[in-house]
Design a protein around this motif. Structure first.
Motif, PDB file in Angstrom:
ATOM      1  N   THR A  85      55.959  42.516  34.543  1.00 29.03           N
ATOM      2  CA  THR A  85      56.072  41.922  33.210  1.00 29.03           C
ATOM      3  C   THR A  85      55.508  42.849  32.134  1.00 29.03           C
ATOM      4  O   THR A  85      54.684  43.718  32.422  1.00 29.03           O
ATOM      5  CB  THR A  85      55.304  40.599  33.156  1.00 29.03           C
ATOM      6  OG1 THR A  85      53.930  40.839  33.497  1.00 29.03           O
ATOM      7  CG2 THR A  85      55.897  39.582  34.141  1.00 29.03           C
ATOM      8  N   PRO A  86      55.914  42.669  30.879  1.00 33.66           N
ATOM      9  CA  PRO A  86      55.380  43.479  29.784  1.00 33.66           C
ATOM     10  C   PRO A  86      53.997  43.009  29.350  1.00 33.66           C
ATOM     11  O   PRO A  86      53.581  41.877  29.621  1.00 33.66           O
ATOM     12  CB  PRO A  86      56.401  43.277  28.663  1.00 33.66           C
ATOM     13  CG  PRO A  86      56.958  41.909  28.913  1.00 33.66           C
ATOM     14  CD  PRO A  86      56.988  41.755  30.410  1.00 33.66           C
ATOM     15  N   THR A  87      53.296  43.895  28.655  1.00 36.60           N
ATOM     16  CA  THR A  87      52.029  43.561  28.014  1.00 36.60           C
ATOM     17  C   THR A  87      52.285  43.461  26.509  1.00 36.60           C
ATOM     18  O   THR A  87      53.433  43.452  26.065  1.00 36.60           O
ATOM     19  CB  THR A  87      50.978  44.642  28.291  1.00 36.60           C
ATOM     20  OG1 THR A  87      51.314  45.834  27.542  1.00 36.60           O
ATOM     21  CG2 THR A  87      50.913  44.998  29.769  1.00 36.60           C
ATOM     22  N   VAL A  88      51.223  43.422  25.732  1.00 34.74           N
ATOM     23  CA  VAL A  88      51.367  43.446  24.271  1.00 34.74           C
ATOM     24  C   VAL A  88      51.068  44.836  23.718  1.00 34.74           C
ATOM     25  O   VAL A  88      50.952  45.026  22.506  1.00 34.74           O
ATOM     26  CB  VAL A  88      50.447  42.400  23.600  1.00 34.74           C
ATOM     27  CG1 VAL A  88      50.891  40.990  23.971  1.00 34.74           C
ATOM     28  CG2 VAL A  88      48.993  42.631  23.984  1.00 34.74           C
ATOM     29  N   HIS A  89      50.956  45.822  24.597  1.00 32.52           N
ATOM     30  CA  HIS A  89      50.608  47.186  24.194  1.00 32.52           C
ATOM     31  C   HIS A  89      51.821  48.103  24.355  1.00 32.52           C
ATOM     32  O   HIS A  89      52.364  48.254  25.452  1.00 32.52           O
ATOM     33  CB  HIS A  89      49.432  47.703  25.024  1.00 32.52           C
ATOM     34  CG  HIS A  89      48.238  46.806  24.988  1.00 32.52           C
ATOM     35  ND1 HIS A  89      47.472  46.626  23.850  1.00 32.52           N
ATOM     36  CD2 HIS A  89      47.686  46.008  25.946  1.00 32.52           C
ATOM     37  CE1 HIS A  89      46.493  45.775  24.105  1.00 32.52           C
ATOM     38  NE2 HIS A  89      46.603  45.390  25.354  1.00 32.52           N
ATOM     39  N   ASP A  90      52.236  48.727  23.269  1.00 34.89           N
ATOM     40  CA  ASP A  90      53.472  49.506  23.264  1.00 34.89           C
ATOM     41  C   ASP A  90      53.450  50.675  24.238  1.00 34.89           C
ATOM     42  O   ASP A  90      54.439  50.926  24.934  1.00 34.89           O
ATOM     43  CB  ASP A  90      53.760  50.024  21.852  1.00 34.89           C
ATOM     44  CG  ASP A  90      54.117  48.900  20.887  1.00 34.89           C
ATOM     45  OD1 ASP A  90      54.488  47.814  21.368  1.00 34.89           O
ATOM     46  OD2 ASP A  90      54.018  49.118  19.661  1.00 34.89           O
ATOM     47  N   GLU A  91      52.344  51.400  24.283  1.00 33.07           N
ATOM     48  CA  GLU A  91      52.283  52.566  25.168  1.00 33.07           C
ATOM     49  C   GLU A  91      52.385  52.142  26.626  1.00 33.07           C
ATOM     50  O   GLU A  91      53.119  52.752  27.420  1.00 33.07           O
ATOM     51  CB  GLU A  91      50.991  53.350  24.944  1.00 33.07           C
ATOM     52  CG  GLU A  91      50.836  54.579  25.843  1.00 33.07           C
ATOM     53  CD  GLU A  91      52.010  55.551  25.748  1.00 33.07           C
ATOM     54  OE1 GLU A  91      52.363  56.149  26.790  1.00 33.07           O
ATOM     55  OE2 GLU A  91      52.583  55.716  24.650  1.00 33.07           O
ATOM     56  N   ALA A  92      51.656  51.089  26.988  1.00 30.79           N
ATOM     57  CA  ALA A  92      51.743  50.590  28.366  1.00 30.79           C
ATOM     58  C   ALA A  92      53.157  50.118  28.670  1.00 30.79           C
ATOM     59  O   ALA A  92      53.681  50.352  29.765  1.00 30.79           O
ATOM     60  CB  ALA A  92      50.750  49.454  28.579  1.00 30.79           C
ATOM     61  N   ASN A  93      53.790  49.485  27.707  1.00 30.31           N
ATOM     62  CA  ASN A  93      55.139  48.973  27.939  1.00 30.31           C
ATOM     63  C   ASN A  93      56.156  50.075  28.170  1.00 30.31           C
ATOM     64  O   ASN A  93      57.112  49.892  28.928  1.00 30.31           O
ATOM     65  CB  ASN A  93      55.571  48.097  26.765  1.00 30.31           C
ATOM     66  CG  ASN A  93      54.945  46.717  26.821  1.00 30.31           C
ATOM     67  OD1 ASN A  93      54.564  46.244  27.887  1.00 30.31           O
ATOM     68  ND2 ASN A  93      54.828  46.075  25.672  1.00 30.31           N
ATOM     69  N   PHE A 114      60.834  42.227  32.562  1.00 26.15           N
ATOM     70  CA  PHE A 114      60.357  43.054  31.453  1.00 26.15           C
ATOM     71  C   PHE A 114      61.237  42.904  30.212  1.00 26.15           C
ATOM     72  O   PHE A 114      60.738  42.618  29.114  1.00 26.15           O
ATOM     73  CB  PHE A 114      60.290  44.522  31.876  1.00 26.15           C
ATOM     74  CG  PHE A 114      59.797  45.427  30.785  1.00 26.15           C
ATOM     75  CD1 PHE A 114      58.442  45.646  30.606  1.00 26.15           C
ATOM     76  CD2 PHE A 114      60.685  46.049  29.915  1.00 26.15           C
ATOM     77  CE1 PHE A 114      57.971  46.456  29.583  1.00 26.15           C
ATOM     78  CE2 PHE A 114      60.234  46.861  28.893  1.00 26.15           C
ATOM     79  CZ  PHE A 114      58.867  47.062  28.727  1.00 26.15           C
ATOM     80  N   THR A 115      62.532  43.083  30.375  1.00 28.09           N
ATOM     81  CA  THR A 115      63.434  43.087  29.228  1.00 28.09           C
ATOM     82  C   THR A 115      63.449  41.768  28.462  1.00 28.09           C
ATOM     83  O   THR A 115      63.280  41.761  27.236  1.00 28.09           O
ATOM     84  CB  THR A 115      64.850  43.477  29.667  1.00 28.09           C
ATOM     85  OG1 THR A 115      64.809  44.758  30.311  1.00 28.09           O
ATOM     86  CG2 THR A 115      65.793  43.543  28.479  1.00 28.09           C
ATOM     87  N   PRO A 116      63.628  40.623  29.136  1.00 27.54           N
ATOM     88  CA  PRO A 116      63.682  39.371  28.368  1.00 27.54           C
ATOM     89  C   PRO A 116      62.353  38.930  27.776  1.00 27.54           C
ATOM     90  O   PRO A 116      62.332  38.175  26.804  1.00 27.54           O
ATOM     91  CB  PRO A 116      64.188  38.344  29.393  1.00 27.54           C
ATOM     92  CG  PRO A 116      63.851  38.924  30.712  1.00 27.54           C
ATOM     93  CD  PRO A 116      63.949  40.408  30.548  1.00 27.54           C
ATOM     94  N   LEU A 117      61.231  39.409  28.335  1.00 26.48           N
ATOM     95  CA  LEU A 117      59.930  38.958  27.851  1.00 26.48           C
ATOM     96  C   LEU A 117      59.270  39.926  26.874  1.00 26.48           C
ATOM     97  O   LEU A 117      58.288  39.566  26.220  1.00 26.48           O
ATOM     98  CB  LEU A 117      58.970  38.731  29.035  1.00 26.48           C
ATOM     99  CG  LEU A 117      59.354  37.606  30.005  1.00 26.48           C
ATOM    100  CD1 LEU A 117      58.334  37.517  31.124  1.00 26.48           C
ATOM    101  CD2 LEU A 117      59.480  36.274  29.276  1.00 26.48           C
ATOM    102  N   LEU A 118      59.808  41.134  26.762  1.00 26.90           N
ATOM    103  CA  LEU A 118      59.170  42.169  25.954  1.00 26.90           C
ATOM    104  C   LEU A 118      58.886  41.702  24.532  1.00 26.90           C
ATOM    105  O   LEU A 118      57.784  41.900  24.009  1.00 26.90           O
ATOM    106  CB  LEU A 118      60.044  43.429  25.936  1.00 26.90           C
ATOM    107  CG  LEU A 118      59.528  44.584  25.073  1.00 26.90           C
ATOM    108  CD1 LEU A 118      58.156  45.058  25.551  1.00 26.90           C
ATOM    109  CD2 LEU A 118      60.543  45.735  25.098  1.00 26.90           C
ATOM    110  N   ASN A 119      59.861  41.092  23.899  1.00 22.64           N
ATOM    111  CA  ASN A 119      59.694  40.638  22.513  1.00 22.64           C
ATOM    112  C   ASN A 119      59.740  39.115  22.393  1.00 22.64           C
ATOM    113  O   ASN A 119      60.007  38.582  21.313  1.00 22.64           O
ATOM    114  CB  ASN A 119      60.775  41.265  21.635  1.00 22.64           C
ATOM    115  CG  ASN A 119      60.648  42.776  21.558  1.00 22.64           C
ATOM    116  OD1 ASN A 119      59.572  43.305  21.272  1.00 22.64           O
ATOM    117  ND2 ASN A 119      61.738  43.484  21.831  1.00 22.64           N
TER     118      ASN A 119
END
Length: 205
Positions: free
Chosen positions: A124-132, A157-162
Motif C-alpha cells: 500500500t502507499p504511504t503519505v510520503h512522496d519519496e517513499a511512494n 497502490f494505484t487506487p489508494l495513492l490519492n
C-alpha cells in the motif's frame, strides 16, 4: 500438502504477510483479512481463513516461513490456498528490486510445486512522496512476477495513492497504519479484484 482434496467442500485459506495482514491499527481487530472472511462467510460459503501476519516482515523471511506455518492449517480433505500480503519492508532492509522479485518468485514457485493456489495482495502507499516512488516500483515488480505465473495480483497502490480517506487514515497514525476506514478500503479491493473467481465461488449480486 496439496490443494487437490475437496471432498468436504471446505476452503482453507491462509494469509501470510506483515502488519496489515495482522490488522494492526484496526480498533475492531479485523484488518482486511477479517473483513474479507466475514463478507465471504456471510454469503454462506464454507471458508476457514487464517491470518498469520508478522510486523515488518520482508519477502525473504516470508518465503522462508510460509509453508511451515500454512501447512499446519491445511488438511488433505480441504481445498488449501494461500494469500500473500506484501508490504514494503524490503525497502527498509535495503534489498534490491531484483532480489525482492526473486524472493516472491521462489515463494510462488514453491507454492505451485505443492499445488497450493496463491493470491497476491500488493503493498500500500504511504503519505510520503519519496517513499511512494519506491513502493510504486516495488509493486510493479511484484505484479510482473505474479503475472508471469498467472497468479492474481491485487494492486492496492494505484487506487489508494490519492484516495482521500486512505491518506487521512494513514496520516493520522503515528506508525503509518490504516484504521477502520482504510482496512475497509483494502477489503473492498480484495473482494472486487478476483477474490470470488480465485476461490471458484459465484460473485454476489
Amino acid at each position: 500438502m496439496s490443494s487437490t482434496g475437496r471432498s468436504t467442500g471446505i476452503l482453507n485459506v491462509v494469509a501470510v504477510g506483515d502488519e496489515l495482514v495482522a490488522g494492526l491499527g484496526d480498533a475492531r481487530g479485523q484488518g482486511w483479512v477479517g473483513r474479507v472472511a466475514a463478507r465471504t462467510l456471510s454469503e454462506g460459503h464454507n471458508l476457514r481463513m487464517f491470518g498469520l501476519g508478522v510486523p515488518s516482515e520482508g519477502t525473504a523471511a516470508l518465503s522462508s516461513r510460509w509453508y511451515g506455518e500454512a501447512s499446519r492449517r491445511y488438511a488433505t480433505s480441504a481445498d488449501n490456498r494461500l494469500i500473500i500480503g506484501l508490504g514494503c519492508a524490503d525497502l527498509g532492509e535495503g534489498l534490491s528490486l531484483a532480489r525482492s522479485r526473486l524472493n516472491l518468485a521462489n515463494l510462488l514457485d514453491e507454492a505451485l510445486s505443492k499445488e497450493v493456489s496463491t493470491f497476491v495482495v500488493g503493498p500500500t502507499p504511504t503519505v510520503h512522496d519519496e517513499a511512494n516512488r519506491r513502493i510504486q516500483e516495488l509493486s510493479a515488480g511484484f505484479a510482473d512476477v505474479a503475472s508471469r505465473r498467472g497468479v492474481n495480483y491485487v494492486d492496492t497502490f494505484t487506487p489508494l495513492l490519492n484516495h482521500e480517506q486512505w491518506r487521512t487514515d494513514v496520516g493520522a497514525s503515528d506508525i503509518g497504519l490504516p484504521a477502520q476506514a482504510g482496512y475497509g478500503l483494502l477489503a473492498w479491493l480484495v473482494l472486487n479484484r478476483g477474490w470470488y473467481s480465485w476461490l471458484g465461488l459465484p460473485s454476489p449480486a
